[in-house]
Scaffold this motif. Structure first.
Motif, PDB file in Angstrom:
ATOM      1  N   ALA A 152       0.694  -1.062   0.473  1.00  0.00           N
ATOM      2  CA  ALA A 152      -0.050  -0.158  -0.206  1.00  0.00           C
ATOM      3  C   ALA A 152       0.799   1.039  -0.022  1.00  0.00           C
ATOM      4  N   ILE A 153       1.916   1.039   0.472  1.00  0.00           N
ATOM      5  CA  ILE A 153       2.248   2.376   0.695  1.00  0.00           C
ATOM      6  C   ILE A 153       3.321   2.845  -0.286  1.00  0.00           C
ATOM      7  N   LEU A 154       4.018   1.716  -1.381  1.00  0.00           N
ATOM      8  CA  LEU A 154       4.803   1.508  -2.774  1.00  0.00           C
ATOM      9  C   LEU A 154       3.563   2.261  -3.651  1.00  0.00           C
ATOM     10  N   LEU A 155       2.214   1.699  -3.413  1.00  0.00           N
ATOM     11  CA  LEU A 155       1.629   2.454  -4.718  1.00  0.00           C
ATOM     12  C   LEU A 155       1.007   3.996  -3.837  1.00  0.00           C
ATOM     13  N   ARG A 156       1.121   3.884  -2.665  1.00  0.00           N
ATOM     14  CA  ARG A 156       0.899   5.429  -2.359  1.00  0.00           C
ATOM     15  C   ARG A 156       1.609   6.534  -2.703  1.00  0.00           C
ATOM     16  N   SER A 157       3.274   6.065  -2.393  1.00  0.00           N
ATOM     17  CA  SER A 157       3.716   7.274  -2.664  1.00  0.00           C
ATOM     18  C   SER A 157       4.726   7.362  -4.141  1.00  0.00           C
ATOM     19  N   GLY A 158       4.259   6.340  -5.029  1.00  0.00           N
ATOM     20  CA  GLY A 158       5.211   6.161  -6.585  1.00  0.00           C
ATOM     21  C   GLY A 158       4.599   5.719  -7.729  1.00  0.00           C
ATOM     22  N   GLY A 159       2.972   5.159  -6.827  1.00  0.00           N
ATOM     23  CA  GLY A 159       2.258   4.466  -8.023  1.00  0.00           C
ATOM     24  C   GLY A 159       3.247   3.146  -8.437  1.00  0.00           C
ATOM     25  N   LEU A 160       3.128   2.608  -9.782  1.00  0.00           N
ATOM     26  CA  LEU A 160       4.009   1.461 -10.170  1.00  0.00           C
ATOM     27  C   LEU A 160       5.508   1.588  -9.916  1.00  0.00           C
ATOM     28  N   GLN A 161       6.361   3.330 -10.803  1.00  0.00           N
ATOM     29  CA  GLN A 161       7.701   3.540 -10.429  1.00  0.00           C
ATOM     30  C   GLN A 161       8.072   3.441  -9.124  1.00  0.00           C
ATOM     31  N   ALA A 162       7.701   3.761  -8.155  1.00  0.00           N
ATOM     32  CA  ALA A 162       7.916   3.552  -6.851  1.00  0.00           C
ATOM     33  C   ALA A 162       7.998   1.972  -6.771  1.00  0.00           C
ATOM     34  N   LEU A 163       7.029   1.280  -7.146  1.00  0.00           N
ATOM     35  CA  LEU A 163       7.424  -0.238  -7.066  1.00  0.00           C
ATOM     36  C   LEU A 163       8.161  -0.913  -7.289  1.00  0.00           C
ATOM     37  N   GLN A 164       8.822  -0.752  -8.668  1.00  0.00           N
ATOM     38  CA  GLN A 164      10.065  -0.757  -9.669  1.00  0.00           C
ATOM     39  C   GLN A 164      10.968   0.134  -9.092  1.00  0.00           C
ATOM     40  N   ASN A 165      11.069   0.834  -8.430  1.00  0.00           N
ATOM     41  CA  ASN A 165      12.440   1.195  -7.814  1.00  0.00           C
ATOM     42  C   ASN A 165      12.492   0.687  -6.646  1.00  0.00           C
ATOM     43  N   ALA A 166      12.173   0.602  -5.535  1.00  0.00           N
ATOM     44  CA  ALA A 166      12.177  -0.105  -4.327  1.00  0.00           C
ATOM     45  C   ALA A 166      12.512  -1.870  -4.865  1.00  0.00           C
ATOM     46  N   LEU A 167      12.584  -2.605  -5.718  1.00  0.00           N
ATOM     47  CA  LEU A 167      11.931  -3.752  -6.242  1.00  0.00           C
ATOM     48  C   LEU A 167      13.793  -4.130  -6.855  1.00  0.00           C
ATOM     49  N   ILE A 168      14.159  -2.832  -7.340  1.00  0.00           N
ATOM     50  CA  ILE A 168      15.733  -2.827  -8.360  1.00  0.00           C
ATOM     51  C   ILE A 168      17.096  -2.264  -7.235  1.00  0.00           C
ATOM     52  N   ILE A 169      16.258  -1.563  -6.233  1.00  0.00           N
ATOM     53  CA  ILE A 169      17.467  -1.643  -4.883  1.00  0.00           C
ATOM     54  C   ILE A 169      17.095  -2.819  -3.858  1.00  0.00           C
ATOM     55  N   ALA A 170      15.806  -3.734  -3.506  1.00  0.00           N
ATOM     56  CA  ALA A 170      16.399  -4.460  -2.621  1.00  0.00           C
ATOM     57  C   ALA A 170      16.943  -5.731  -3.349  1.00  0.00           C
ATOM     58  N   ALA A 171      17.031  -5.764  -4.422  1.00  0.00           N
ATOM     59  CA  ALA A 171      17.493  -6.442  -5.498  1.00  0.00           C
ATOM     60  C   ALA A 171      18.964  -6.896  -5.535  1.00  0.00           C
TER      61      ALA A 171
END
Length: 508
Positions: free
Chosen positions: A449-468
């Motif tokens: 929910a937070i990732l969707l709220r903070s920037g939608g799909l782009q925020a989701l993709q950003n978080a993925l690359i950082i975590a990996a």
């Protein structure tokens, strides 16, 4: 909570801080993740391409090696699940929502907007769009899962080690597999898992929202997506409470049935002959160009390099961030299979099914776009699939089945993730307490929910690359550790060709 390790408390604290920051300053949170993501993709794209290709080669060598005969369990041990149920469970956990979310959207995007090598909208763009979609969802993706799953299954079931990522590094770390280094490794794995799964749940909520908008004119916004996340969270927590052999097993089989039903209906309603021809042609081009695509970084073409960062590097990061979760889950349900059977089942079979899926949905989407009746590029990614269905017979039936499929994939992925996270934070227990699983389930939903709220799909993709990124280094260590252990056991078992007797020596 009983049997809970330090990994649980430290990981939960780190993720809780991320949730608080996302709530308090969503704009700054999105900007910060975007900057970190841009640095990683621009500076380490070459690293991702080489690493994933090496993993593919490593897995393929094991399939054809005498090592492939080693069983993931005790000698003579039989698999716990039938091949059909096993395949359904690993497929549901391994791809899930992503197949439905990107099934038509990715080929269509490559075709109409930014094909890697061809003019947008051209016949060459059709071929390029399908070839690179095959590349992103094919052998490379499943080899990443296969490496992590094989390492875990081998050390857990054959060497009686705990079902932890750190336990797979025994040949390298020695006594340190139970110290601070091991704790750090498991924290990185848990964090990558939570971000990877939460991102996918965010995609799922967005797509369900897109389907409901097409069917019932429900607005597409964060409030609706939050309600969807809450409802599905309640459902997957109920499933998680029921246990692995009940909830996930039955849901995985339901996923397979719904997926096959939707695939067949779209094939019948879509351009069947065009689909078959595209599948055959694209499969040939994929095989012919797989080496070139594996190392393509476009150092002299900024536009192509940006495309590679946005698609290929994003996908490799996605699979890596999902690999602790998928790997642990696949390992858990694969006891008793040989390494060869395991890798063929995990890498080759899902790859073929993914190719069929993307050919059916991608070709149908491109055909609708070429008809000129509707411009699919005007729709958001989560709406594209339903916009395509709107141009086909029985559109309402297709949309309803798709929403149900996304929902069951959503529940299965989250359910599997709560089990895996519970296992990783209770010293590798194969029966983690329900309270631990519920805690992780709530955190997963909150982060999605937070990732969707903070920037939608782009925020989701950003978080993925950082975590990996940090977990990718652990994967290198896992590959080296597994290789050392397998070579040692190969010698102990006397696998491989027998040495020829030297001339002049009497064997009697």
């Amino acid at each position: 909570m009983r049997k809970v390790s330090n990994v649980f408390w430290i990981s939960a604290a780190i993720l809780l801080v991320a949730v608080i920051l996302g709530v308090a300053t969503p704009t700054n949170f999105e900007a910060a993740t975007a900057n970190i993501q841009a640095f990683i993709t621009s500076s380490f794209g070459w690293y991702y391409l080489i690493l994933v290709t090496v993993i593919v080669i490593f897995c393929l060598l094991l399939i054809f090696s005498p090592i492939g005969a080693i069983r993931l369990g005790k000698p003579g041990e039989k698999p716990e699940y039938s091949k059909t149920t096993w395949f359904a469970m690993l497929f549901s956990a391994g791809m899930g929502i992503g197949l439905v979310f990107w099934g038509a959207a990715e080929p269509l995007s490559h075709f109409a907007n930014n094909p890697p090598l061809a003019k947008p909208g051209s016949n060459d763009a059709i071929k390029e769009s399908m070839r690179y979609t095959f590349f992103h969802w094919g052998i490379h993706a499943w080899a990443i899962y296969g490496l992590v799953a094989l390492s875990l299954a081998y050390f857990n079931f054959r060497k009686d080690k705990p079902g932890l990522i750190s336990a797979t590094l025994g040949p390298l770390l020695g006594k340190h597999t139970e110290g601070k280094i091991a704790t750090i490794i498991d924290i990185i794995a848990v964090t990558a898992t939570v971000i990877g799964v939460a991102t996918t749940l965010g995609f799922g909520a967005a797509q369900i929202n897109g389907g409901l908008a097409f069917l019932f004119d429900i607005p597409i916004n964060f409030t609706v997506q939050l309600i969807i996340i809450i409802i599905v969270t309640i459902l997957f927590l109920m499933s998680a409470w029921s246990g692995l052999s009940k909830g996930i097993k039955y849901l995985s089989n339901a996923n397979l049935v719904l997926a096959v039903l939707l695939l067949v209906l779209v094939f019948i309603a879509g351009p069947g002959l065009f689909i078959m021809n595209m599948f055959t042609d694209t499969l040939g081009k994929y095989v012919q160009n797989i080496i070139q695509m594996s190392f393509r970084i476009a150092p002299l073409n900024p536009d192509h390099r940006e495309w590679i960062n946005d698609w290929t590097i994003f996908y490799w990061a996605w699979w890596i961030s999902w690999s602790p979760f998928v790997g642990i889950f696949i390992a858990r349900v694969s006891r008793g299979r040989t390494i060869r059977e395991f890798l063929i089942g995990v890498i080759l079979l899902p790859t073929i099914v993914s190719f069929i899926w993307f050919t059916v949905f991608g070709t149908t989407g491109i055909d609708v776009q070429q008809s000129g009746n509707v411009d699919l590029t005007q729709f958001a990614t989560e709406e594209v699939l339903f916009a395509i269905f709107n141009q086909l017979p029985i559109s309402s039936v297709l949309s309803i089945v798709a929403i149900l499929l996304v929902g069951t994939f959503f529940i299965t992925s989250a359910d599997s993730a709560t089990f895996v996270l519970g296992m990783q934070t209770t010293y590798g227990s194969l029966t983690p307490p329900n309270r631990v699983k519920v805690t992780w389930g709530i955190l997963l939903a909150a982060i999605a929910a937070i990732l969707l709220r903070s920037g939608g799909l782009q925020a989701l993709q950003n978080a993925l690359i950082i975590a990996a990124f940090p977990f990718s280094f652990i994967m290198i260590l896992m590959m080296i550790s597994l290789y050392k252990a397998l070579i040692k056991e190969k010698k102990e078992l006397g696998l491989g060709p027998r040495p020829k007797a030297k001339k002049g020596i009497n064997k009697d």
